[in-house]
Design a protein around this motif. Structure first.
Motif, PDB file in Angstrom:
ATOM      1  N   VAL B  95       3.367   7.402   4.289  1.00  0.00           N
ATOM      2  CA  VAL B  95       5.034   6.643   3.804  1.00  0.00           C
ATOM      3  C   VAL B  95       6.077   7.941   3.288  1.00  0.00           C
ATOM      4  O   VAL B  95       6.918   8.223   3.528  1.00  0.00           O
ATOM      5  N   GLU B  96       5.686   7.510   2.131  1.00  0.00           N
ATOM      6  CA  GLU B  96       6.298   7.591   1.244  1.00  0.00           C
ATOM      7  C   GLU B  96       6.489   9.239   1.467  1.00  0.00           C
ATOM      8  O   GLU B  96       7.603   9.622   1.335  1.00  0.00           O
ATOM      9  N   LYS B  97       5.467  10.396   1.506  1.00  0.00           N
ATOM     10  CA  LYS B  97       5.592  11.611   1.358  1.00  0.00           C
ATOM     11  C   LYS B  97       6.206  11.998   2.548  1.00  0.00           C
ATOM     12  O   LYS B  97       7.204  12.731   2.795  1.00  0.00           O
ATOM     13  N   ASN B  98       6.255  11.170   3.843  1.00  0.00           N
ATOM     14  CA  ASN B  98       7.619  11.542   4.745  1.00  0.00           C
ATOM     15  C   ASN B  98       8.220  11.360   4.405  1.00  0.00           C
ATOM     16  O   ASN B  98       9.118  12.211   5.007  1.00  0.00           O
ATOM     17  N   ILE B  99       9.127  10.185   4.083  1.00  0.00           N
ATOM     18  CA  ILE B  99       9.894   9.987   3.899  1.00  0.00           C
ATOM     19  C   ILE B  99      10.497  11.107   2.988  1.00  0.00           C
ATOM     20  O   ILE B  99      11.661  11.155   2.777  1.00  0.00           O
ATOM     21  N   MET B 100      10.055  11.433   2.081  1.00  0.00           N
ATOM     22  CA  MET B 100      10.487  12.736   1.205  1.00  0.00           C
ATOM     23  C   MET B 100      10.492  13.712   1.201  1.00  0.00           C
ATOM     24  O   MET B 100      10.966  14.454   0.727  1.00  0.00           O
ATOM     25  N   GLN B 113      14.215  10.121  -8.991  1.00  0.00           N
ATOM     26  CA  GLN B 113      15.663   9.962  -7.951  1.00  0.00           C
ATOM     27  C   GLN B 113      15.367   9.576  -6.395  1.00  0.00           C
ATOM     28  O   GLN B 113      15.338   8.341  -5.763  1.00  0.00           O
ATOM     29  N   LYS B 114      14.031  10.991  -6.283  1.00  0.00           N
ATOM     30  CA  LYS B 114      14.034  10.950  -4.783  1.00  0.00           C
ATOM     31  C   LYS B 114      13.008   9.190  -4.456  1.00  0.00           C
ATOM     32  O   LYS B 114      13.065   8.705  -3.703  1.00  0.00           O
ATOM     33  N   LEU B 115      11.845   9.224  -5.335  1.00  0.00           N
ATOM     34  CA  LEU B 115      11.136   8.055  -5.040  1.00  0.00           C
ATOM     35  C   LEU B 115      12.309   6.672  -4.838  1.00  0.00           C
ATOM     36  O   LEU B 115      12.032   5.726  -4.061  1.00  0.00           O
ATOM     37  N   LYS B 116      12.747   6.802  -5.984  1.00  0.00           N
ATOM     38  CA  LYS B 116      14.375   5.627  -5.551  1.00  0.00           C
ATOM     39  C   LYS B 116      14.703   5.451  -3.944  1.00  0.00           C
ATOM     40  O   LYS B 116      14.853   4.402  -3.675  1.00  0.00           O
ATOM     41  N   ARG B 117      14.885   7.287  -4.166  1.00  0.00           N
ATOM     42  CA  ARG B 117      15.749   6.506  -2.290  1.00  0.00           C
ATOM     43  C   ARG B 117      15.379   6.371  -1.376  1.00  0.00           C
ATOM     44  O   ARG B 117      15.390   5.652  -0.823  1.00  0.00           O
ATOM     45  N   LEU B 122      13.269   2.391   3.157  1.00  0.00           N
ATOM     46  CA  LEU B 122      12.113   1.800   3.087  1.00  0.00           C
ATOM     47  C   LEU B 122      13.066   0.333   3.495  1.00  0.00           C
ATOM     48  O   LEU B 122      12.362  -0.247   3.868  1.00  0.00           O
ATOM     49  N   ASP B 123      13.367  -0.055   1.877  1.00  0.00           N
ATOM     50  CA  ASP B 123      13.783  -1.368   1.877  1.00  0.00           C
ATOM     51  C   ASP B 123      14.644  -1.973   3.503  1.00  0.00           C
ATOM     52  O   ASP B 123      14.993  -2.780   3.962  1.00  0.00           O
ATOM     53  N   ARG B 124      15.345  -0.802   3.166  1.00  0.00           N
ATOM     54  CA  ARG B 124      16.273  -0.937   4.250  1.00  0.00           C
ATOM     55  C   ARG B 124      15.673  -1.286   6.051  1.00  0.00           C
ATOM     56  O   ARG B 124      15.912  -1.924   6.856  1.00  0.00           O
ATOM     57  N   ILE B 152      17.320   8.352   7.916  1.00  0.00           N
ATOM     58  CA  ILE B 152      18.710   8.439   7.280  1.00  0.00           C
ATOM     59  C   ILE B 152      18.948   8.839   5.708  1.00  0.00           C
ATOM     60  O   ILE B 152      19.276   8.573   4.735  1.00  0.00           O
ATOM     61  N   VAL B 153      16.918   9.105   5.440  1.00  0.00           N
ATOM     62  CA  VAL B 153      17.145   9.542   3.832  1.00  0.00           C
ATOM     63  C   VAL B 153      17.686  10.647   2.936  1.00  0.00           C
ATOM     64  O   VAL B 153      18.655  10.777   1.746  1.00  0.00           O
ATOM     65  N   LEU B 154      18.723  11.880   3.987  1.00  0.00           N
ATOM     66  CA  LEU B 154      19.299  12.428   3.650  1.00  0.00           C
ATOM     67  C   LEU B 154      20.949  11.641   3.548  1.00  0.00           C
ATOM     68  O   LEU B 154      22.473  12.453   3.706  1.00  0.00           O
TER      69      LEU B 154
END
Lengths: 221, 277
Positions: B95-100, B113-117, B122-124, B152-154
């Motif tokens: 999941v993390e790599k997908n969003i990253m 920074q990427k992990l923070k985003r 994910l919280d959202r 929405i990550v970008l």
């Protein structure tokens, strides 16, 4: 990112196929030595000739062609089904919408990785095939190792290795590009992925045999 | 804002989209509805550039997407997030790599920074702690939420959702709908949703476009759709007798002909169809 994908594909295609290549090459050389010895019954032909025949058949045909036909099945079906599944599950569309050139990101690393690793596998297959013949000759007592080694050094033509590498590069391109084409253009569902995978392997094998004939006709005149 | 002007798309001799024009505003959920084969998926694929229309214009903030060169299209695509019908998550990635993934492709941020985003989005979507799971370990609703998080990550300007509720139970559908609505308002993005789920239409449909056989048949809001006089639209919305009755009941209620529970009970106990006089 593309470099990472290239390295990943090198590991998948190269290391992933290593096991089957090792097994096939060893037994191919061993069986080749035994069958040559079985047919060479004349007392005027020296036993070291068996080593020469094994060496030349392995280098010229078995290592590049046989190994690549097996790799067409192993690597080809994997490439076609991976890309087909990505197409059907809209993963390729997702990449395109992100603005990524999917042919460059998904197909090119596979072709480049195949061009790097398959010739390397063919070289390994040559060595293992010749070694397999030596082990088989020694175990069955047909040909002692020192005589086998002597035979290997007789009438060696380095051009044969160049010819084998020409074949290996050509086949590597066919093994990666044909399944990539079929996988990338899949339409439908899981049934079509299976069909395209089978078709990719069949077309790759036929293309390898056809290219084998063309290269032999062009380069061995 | 996205403005579509007279787009047309044909496959062979079959016209799939025929002269459709529509304006989709920022901060609103724009819903494209229609029965299967009405052309809504092709329409959406034209909007995001997966298909090239045969004619017409697609304007992203007044810049024609079709006329853009490769680099300009790439810039616009960075501002587009899309949720696919099947979520389209990369199976081999967590999941993390997908969003990253989009962050790796388009930013030079550090891993931290990427992990923070990633954790923020994910919280959202209420999936905190799901970082290390693989798509195969997720339920349909969770996959959709990961799909939204990746979209929405970008911080996109435009969000496209293709059938976000397909294969989900009504309650999970509602969660996804509300999430899409909240994100649209929060980020003030132009959201385009392709659906044939009437619950979604009523829940989040700020602006609804009804398509029928490749044509834009009707356009309005979720308040207007119930009272539409368009026969084709009514046929689509009120497909079952139950829904037709529900509509008639609503009309009676609105006109004051029935106004309390007693009248409702009479109608229900009567077991007879009712119609507006």
């Amino acid at each position: 990112m593309y470099w990472k994908e290239f390295m990943h594909q090198c590991a998948e295609i190269g290391l992933g196929s290593m096991g089957i290549v090792v097994i096939i090459s060893f037994f191919m050389g061993a069986v080749s030595a035994l069958q040559t010895a079985y047919q060479l019954t004349s007392p005027v032909i020296p036993k070291s000739t068996i080593a020469q025949i094994v060496r030349d058949t392995v280098i010229l045909e078995f290592a590049p062609t046989l190994v690549c036909i097996v790799l067409a099945g192993v690597v080809g079906s994997k490439i076609a089904s991976e890309l087909g599944n990505m197409r059907v599950s809209e993963q390729i569309d997702a990449l395109e919408i992100m603005g990524i050139n999917t042919k460059t990101y998904l197909v090119l690393p596979k072709i480049l990785a195949a061009l790097l690793t398959i010739p390397a596998l063919v070289i390994i297959a040559m060595g293992l095939g010749i070694w397999g013949g030596r082990v088989a000759g020694s175990l069955t007592g047909i040909l002692p190792p020192n005589m086998y080694d002597l035979g290997l050094l007789e009438n060696f033509v380095p051009y044969n290795v160049v010819f084998a590498m020409c074949k290996a590069y050509t086949f590597a391109f066919l093994i990666s590009s044909i399944p990539a084409f079929y996988g990338y253009h899949v339409e439908g569902g899981s049934l079509e992925i299976g069909r395209s995978s089978t078709k990719a392997v069949v077309v790759s094998c036929v293309a390898i045999l056809f290219a084998d004939y063309i290269l032999a006709a062009l380069l061995l005149q | 804002m996205i403005e579509v002007k007279n787009i047309k798309k044909t496959f062979g001799d079959k016209t799939i989209i025929d002269d459709v024009s529509v304006k989709m505003d920022s901060g609103k959920c724009n819903l494209i509805i229609g029965s299967s084969g009405s052309g809504k998926t092709v329409f959406m694929k034209c909007l995001v550039g997966l298909f090239v229309p045969d004619a017409g214009e697609i304007l992203y903030h007044e810049h024609d997407f079709i006329q853009m060169n490769v680099q300009e299209k790439k810039e616009i695509r960075k501002q587009i997030g899309m949720l696919f019908q099947g979520s389209a998550l990369f199976d081999s990635l967590t999941v993390e790599k997908n969003i990253m993934f989009p962050l790796n492709m388009f930013t030079n941020d550090s891993y931290r920074q990427k992990l923070k985003r990633v954790n923020e989005v994910l919280d959202r979507v209420n999936l905190e702690g799901a970082n290390k799971k693989f798509p195969a370990e997720l339920s349909g609703g969770m996959k959709k939420r990961v799909g939204i998080a990746r979209a929405i990550v970008l911080n996109p300007q435009y969000l496209f959702c293709d059938e976000p509720n397909s294969g989900l139970d009504p309650l999970t559908s509602l969660v996804i709908d509300r999430l899409i609505k909240e994100i649209t308002l929060e980020y003030k993005i132009t959201t385009v949703v392709n659906t044939h789920d009437m619950n979604s239409v009523m829940e989040i449909g700020d602006h609804i476009i009804y398509m029928h056989q490749g044509l834009k048949e009707w356009e309005g809001t979720n308040k207007e759709i119930i009272f539409s006089k368009n026969d084709k639209l009514n046929e689509f919305i009120f497909a079952s007798e139950f829904l037709k009755d529900a509509k008639d009941m609503r009309m009676l209620e609105m006109s004051g002909k029935i106004d309390n529970d007693r009248d409702m009970d009479d109608i229900m106990n009567n077991d007879a169809p009712f119609a507006i006089e």
